[in-house]
Structures are given as C-alpha cells and as structure tokens.
Write an enzyme that holds these catalytic residues in place. Structure first.
Site, PDB file in Angstrom:
ATOM      1  N   CYS A   7       0.842  -1.192   0.000  1.00 36.01           N
ATOM      2  CA  CYS A   7       0.000   0.000   0.000  1.00 36.01           C
ATOM      3  C   CYS A   7       0.878   1.244   0.000  1.00 36.01           C
ATOM      4  CB  CYS A   7      -0.874   0.048   1.251  1.00 36.01           C
ATOM      5  SG  CYS A   7      -2.037  -1.311   1.365  1.00 36.01           S
ATOM      6  N   GLY A  33       0.345   0.070  -5.085  1.00 37.73           N
ATOM      7  CA  GLY A  33      -0.965  -0.573  -5.003  1.00 37.73           C
ATOM      8  C   GLY A  33      -1.825  -0.150  -6.169  1.00 37.73           C
ATOM      9  N   ASN A 107      -0.522   1.319   5.864  1.00 38.67           N
ATOM     10  CA  ASN A 107       0.404   0.493   5.098  1.00 38.67           C
ATOM     11  C   ASN A 107       1.076  -0.447   6.089  1.00 38.67           C
ATOM     12  OD1 ASN A 107       3.567   1.109   3.377  1.00 38.67           O
ATOM     13  ND2 ASN A 107       2.216  -0.635   3.298  1.00 38.67           N
ATOM     14  N   GLY A 108       0.925  -1.751   5.866  1.00 34.83           N
ATOM     15  CA  GLY A 108       1.517  -2.738   6.772  1.00 34.83           C
ATOM     16  C   GLY A 108       0.524  -3.828   7.102  1.00 34.83           C
ATOM     17  N   CYS A 241      12.047  -2.846   6.345  1.00 30.06           N
ATOM     18  CA  CYS A 241      11.872  -3.912   5.335  1.00 30.06           C
ATOM     19  C   CYS A 241      12.922  -3.762   4.231  1.00 30.06           C
ATOM     20  CB  CYS A 241      10.477  -3.824   4.737  1.00 30.06           C
ATOM     21  SG  CYS A 241      10.275  -4.925   3.325  1.00 30.06           S
ATOM     22  N   TYR A 247      12.975  -4.298  -4.125  1.00 32.64           N
ATOM     23  CA  TYR A 247      11.926  -4.348  -5.148  1.00 32.64           C
ATOM     24  C   TYR A 247      10.850  -3.265  -5.048  1.00 32.64           C
ATOM     25  CZ  TYR A 247       7.582  -5.958  -7.319  1.00 32.64           C
ATOM     26  OH  TYR A 247       6.419  -6.022  -8.029  1.00 32.64           O
ATOM     27  N   CYS A 387       6.210 -13.337   4.498  1.00 31.98           N
ATOM     28  CA  CYS A 387       6.250 -12.072   5.232  1.00 31.98           C
ATOM     29  C   CYS A 387       4.934 -11.903   5.986  1.00 31.98           C
ATOM     30  CB  CYS A 387       6.421 -10.903   4.265  1.00 31.98           C
ATOM     31  SG  CYS A 387       6.298  -9.303   5.085  1.00 31.98           S
ATOM     32  N   CYS A 438      14.940  -5.635   8.565  1.00 32.11           N
ATOM     33  CA  CYS A 438      14.264  -6.930   8.619  1.00 32.11           C
ATOM     34  C   CYS A 438      14.680  -7.729   7.383  1.00 32.11           C
ATOM     35  CB  CYS A 438      12.746  -6.750   8.611  1.00 32.11           C
ATOM     36  SG  CYS A 438      11.827  -8.299   8.431  1.00 32.11           S
ATOM     37  N   CYS A 441      12.159 -12.778   5.424  1.00 35.45           N
ATOM     38  CA  CYS A 441      11.734 -13.651   4.324  1.00 35.45           C
ATOM     39  C   CYS A 441      12.915 -14.422   3.730  1.00 35.45           C
ATOM     40  CB  CYS A 441      10.981 -12.867   3.257  1.00 35.45           C
ATOM     41  SG  CYS A 441      11.758 -11.345   2.781  1.00 35.45           S
TER      42      CYS A 441
HETATM   43  S1  SF4 Z   1       9.800 -10.368   5.922  1.00 34.17           S
HETATM   44 FE1  SF4 Z   1      10.837  -9.621   4.048  1.00 34.17          FE
HETATM   45  S2  SF4 Z   1       9.255  -8.517   2.927  1.00 34.17           S
HETATM   46 FE2  SF4 Z   1       8.511  -8.745   5.029  1.00 34.17          FE
HETATM   47  S3  SF4 Z   1       9.126  -6.907   6.148  1.00 34.17           S
HETATM   48 FE3  SF4 Z   1      10.758  -8.398   6.438  1.00 34.17          FE
HETATM   49  S4  SF4 Z   1      12.209  -8.031   4.728  1.00 34.17           S
HETATM   50 FE4  SF4 Z   1      10.286  -7.019   4.211  1.00 34.17          FE
END
Ligand code: SF4
Length: 466
Positions: A7, A33, A107-108, A241, A247, A387, A438, A441
């Site tokens: 989003c 989005g 967003n989230g 993230c 991407y 994720c 983070c 994934c």
């Molecule tokens: S899990 Fe991957 S896609 Fe999700 S917030 Fe963490 S880095 Fe981003």
C-alpha cells in the site's frame, strides 16, 4: 517481479489544494498498489471521501476532486495484503464515533489483528470490512481516553506488527509509525503545509521539500496549534523492510534515509562479484531488475542491453480473471528483442524468484528468441519464508526456495546456471545500518512474533499472483 506491492499512503495539512495534491501524491505512489484508491478531506467541520476500484488516474475527475473540499486530506492506494480485495476494503476507512470523525490509511499488516478482532467481535463489535485496519478504528472508537489523540495512542498501542498510518480528523493530520519502522513513512513541506507519505517520489511530483522520516514509534500531529511529535510506545529494535530496497520502492525515492537506486545498483555490483556469469550480455528483467542489472554490468564490464521490453499498459484485470488468460500473462507483459538475444550468451538479472513459474516462462522465451545460453542471477537471497509485515508472499510451501535446492530451482526454471546474492551481500549494500533491517523472508527469523496459525493467517492476509 512477482510480488505484489502492498500500500501507499499520503497526507497533507494546511493547503487550499489538499485534494488535488493528494491525487498527485497517490499518482506517484501508484506502484505500491493498483487495486483501489481513496481520498478523504476535511473542511474543518466535516470529512468527505471518494473511493474507487482501479488506478488513481481513472478514479478521479475534476468534479470528484472539487467535491473533496478542505485544507487537509489523506489518501491511499491499495493492493490487498490483509482482507479481501475490492471497494469494501478500499481505504481510507472513515468512521464517526464519540471522538468525532476520523479517516485512516494503513500500510503494513498487524500480526495480532485476528486476536484483536476475535476479542472485539466477542464484545459486540460489528465489522464492515475484512481488513486489519478496521480493528484499529474499533479500538479507537471504544477508547474512554479523554482526547482523540490519547484514544489513538491507546488503540494503536495494542497493535503488533507493521503499521505506517496517516489519519485525518476534522482539524488534525496524524502520522504514526510502528516502533520497529517496518514500512517507510516520510515527512515533507510545501510552503507552510505539512505532508506525510510512503516515499519521497510523491514529494518530488508536487515540488515539496523533504524534511525527514517519521521515526519508528513516532506519532506526528499537525493541527491548528502547529505540529508536535510524541513517542508513546516502548522502544523496539529497528526492522526496516529490506525488500523495499530490493523491489518495492521506486528507484527515484529515498527510503529509510537511502537512495533506492543507489542501494539497488549496489546489489547488482555485489551480485556480479559473488555470482559471475560466462556471458556476452546482461539483460534486466524490467522494470524492477534494471537498477541491479546496471550494477551487474558496471562491475562485470559486460554490456547491458534491454533484451526484454515491458508493456506498461497491462492492467491486473487482464491477467486476473481466468487461468486460460493468465497463461499468456508473461507474454503480454514482456516481449523479447530478438536482435539482442539471438546467438548470444545472456545473463538475466531479476530481483526475486517466488514460485519459479514466471522465471521459467521468461527463460523459455529468451531461449526461443535465439539465446545460446541463459543464466539467471537474483539480486537478493532465496525467499524461504513468508512475510507477516505487509508484503504479499504466498505460504511457505509455495515458495520454491523453501522446498527446493539451488540445483532443483535452476532445473525447474530451465536456466544454464542460477545464482543468488548472499545475505551478507544484501546487507552490505545498505551499509553501516545493516542491523536496522528486517530480512525475515530470507532467514525465517522474525523480529515480531508471528501468528501461531500461519496457514489461517496467510489465508486471511496474503495472496500472490505470479
Ligand atoms: S519479511 Fe521480508 S518482505 Fe517482510 S518486512 Fe521483512 S524483509 Fe520485508
């Protein structure tokens, strides 16, 4: 390239063209989005709103914008990550309650949305949407706190997970970012007006000046008495993230204080060092592979050429409705340039392999166009875990890298070789702040406890169209 965005949010306070500028801001955030769009404005007394399914440019015309009167506005573009798609779940969500009218854009994803929702339903709440965002509004409406601001802090404090929020009351614009700072949220100024939005590219379009990011855990309020910031949540380790850099975000944006283009190009340079390929030409998979391919070409000394051309006018509606139509999805989106590919050894550079089906079609297409060898390089590590923080991934069992070895994936996609960037390579590209990101994934280690019933959560929250 197979992930769907989540989003984009935008908010402005104190401008006579608030609705128009929000429309433009959302236009710049369209990549985040494409399913639905909405704008709510306040004239100081009442809020008004327009929402639609579709692209920003198709959803607003002059009369619609001119009905959205007032000096402040919030807007949202959505691809559904939690809840069903369509107009019912489009945002902003606008309610009227004891604290007055409020419109929210999120967003989230909240990892405890289901628990909170179950609790609220048990206590008599009636939900209008399946979106996790509505949970926050129910908590807000039930709060006995003496002011709307305190009610908001009280309700948001109960949420866990990822949330970059912009909210509009009759006389205030409020921005809230979760304490981990999963999703971006940035602050700008246009004359005396304040703007909050997901990415700086939205500020650029309206000629606004970038001020700073809204900090993780910050509540920023713009109102009749000026602006103020509070930090009401317990501090938490940062978890930006990293996939925004890989991407999601536009390369002309700065997110988490860094140029997306620079980080993405550096991913490509590092990929070239870690995963060289014996080829004649570097071909990006457009659009998202272009920056990484540029870096790959730069570091390897190999020429980069646009051997695949993307049709920018393909809407989701074309590839969505029937399996028989979806079959043509890749051909409709991408077409090979035979004069570049014929008789040449090619390295394709992309940002991810999710299920592997799209990569397989692209490799086949490039071979059919005459390439003598097709090598695939990916500008991040294998995606092995879903994720839970607002990004649209399928369940673990559908992620090809979660269930297959590198050799098996290479065989499945039909490439001559396959190479991914290492986790260290990925984190090195963001420099000294590598600990602030983070990477769940790619690692399966989650900074915020994820729902125990993963399958049920994913069914509710996540879908992917490859
Ligand atoms: S899990 Fe991957 S896609 Fe999700 S917030 Fe963490 S880095 Fe981003």
């Amino acid at each position: 390239m197979a992930f769907k965005d989540e989003c984009g949010v935008f908010g402005i306070y104190g401008h006579s063209e608030a609705a128009n500028l929000t429309y433009l801001g959302l236009y710049a955030l369209q990549h985040r989005g494409q399913e639905s769009v909405g704008i709510a404005t306040s004239d100081g007394v009442k809020l008004q709103m327009h929402k639609a399914v579709g692209y920003v440019a198709d959803s607003f015309d002059e009369p619609t914008i001119s009905r959205l009167t007032g000096m402040s506005a919030v807007g949202h573009v959505r691809y559904s990550t939690a809840g069903e798609s369509g107009i019912k779940n489009a945002q902003p969500i606008l309610i009227d309650c004891a604290h007055g009218e409020i419109a929210i854009c999120h967003n989230g994803n909240l990892v405890n949305a289901q628990e909170l929702r179950d609790m609220l339903v048990r206590e008599g709440s009636i939900f209008q949407t399946t979106s996790d965002t509505e949970v926050l509004l129910h908590l807000y409406a039930r709060s006995k706190a003496p002011t709307p601001e305190q009610a908001l802090v009280e309700s948001v404090s109960q949420a866990q997970g990822a949330f970059s929020l912009v909210l509009l009351t009759k006389d205030r614009l409020i921005a809230v970012r979760d304490p981990h700072g999963f999703r971006p949220l940035t602050l700008g100024k246009l004359g005396d007006s304040y703007i909050v939005c997901s990415e700086t590219c939205a500020l650029d379009l309206i000629d606004a000046e970038w001020i700073r990011d809204i900090e993780p855990g910050e509540v920023f309020i713009a109102g009749p008495d000026g602006t103020k910031s509070i930090h009401p949540f317990a501090p938490a380790p940062r978890a930006h993230c990293i996939f925004e850099h890989v991407y999601f975000a536009r390369p002309d944006s700065y997110v988490f204080g860094k140029s997306v283009n620079e980080v993405r190009t550096e991913l490509g340079r590092r990929l070239a060092h870690e995963q060289p390929a014996p080829v004649d030409v570097v071909v990006p998979i457009p659009d998202s592979g272009v920056c990484a391919a540029t870096g790959y070409s730069e570091a390897s000394g190999l020429p980069m050429q646009m051997g695949l051309i993307r049709n920018h006018y393909v809407g989701r509606t074309f590839i969505e409705p029937h399996q028989s139509i979806r079959h043509f999805g890749v051909r409709v989106k991408l077409n090979p340039v035979k004069s570049i590919l014929q008789g040449r050894r090619v390295v394709l550079v992309d940002d991810s392999i999710v299920r592997g089906t799209t990569s397989r079609k692209i490799v086949k297409m490039v071979r059919n166009a005459g390439a003598s060898e097709v090598h695939m390089r990916i500008s991040c590590p294998p995606t092995i875990s879903p994720c839970f923080y607002g990004v649209d991934t399928p369940k673990r069992s559908e992620l090809i890298a979660a269930t297959h070895s590198l050799e098996e994936i290479c065989r499945f996609i039909g490439a001559d070789s396959l190479g991914y960037l290492s986790l260290d390579g990925l984190l090195s590209a963001v420099g000294s702040e590598r600990k602030s990101y983070c990477t769940s994934c790619y690692t399966g280690d989650y900074p915020v406890a994820v729902p125990q019933n993963e399958a049920a959560y994913l069914q509710l929250a996540l879908k992917l169209v490859e």
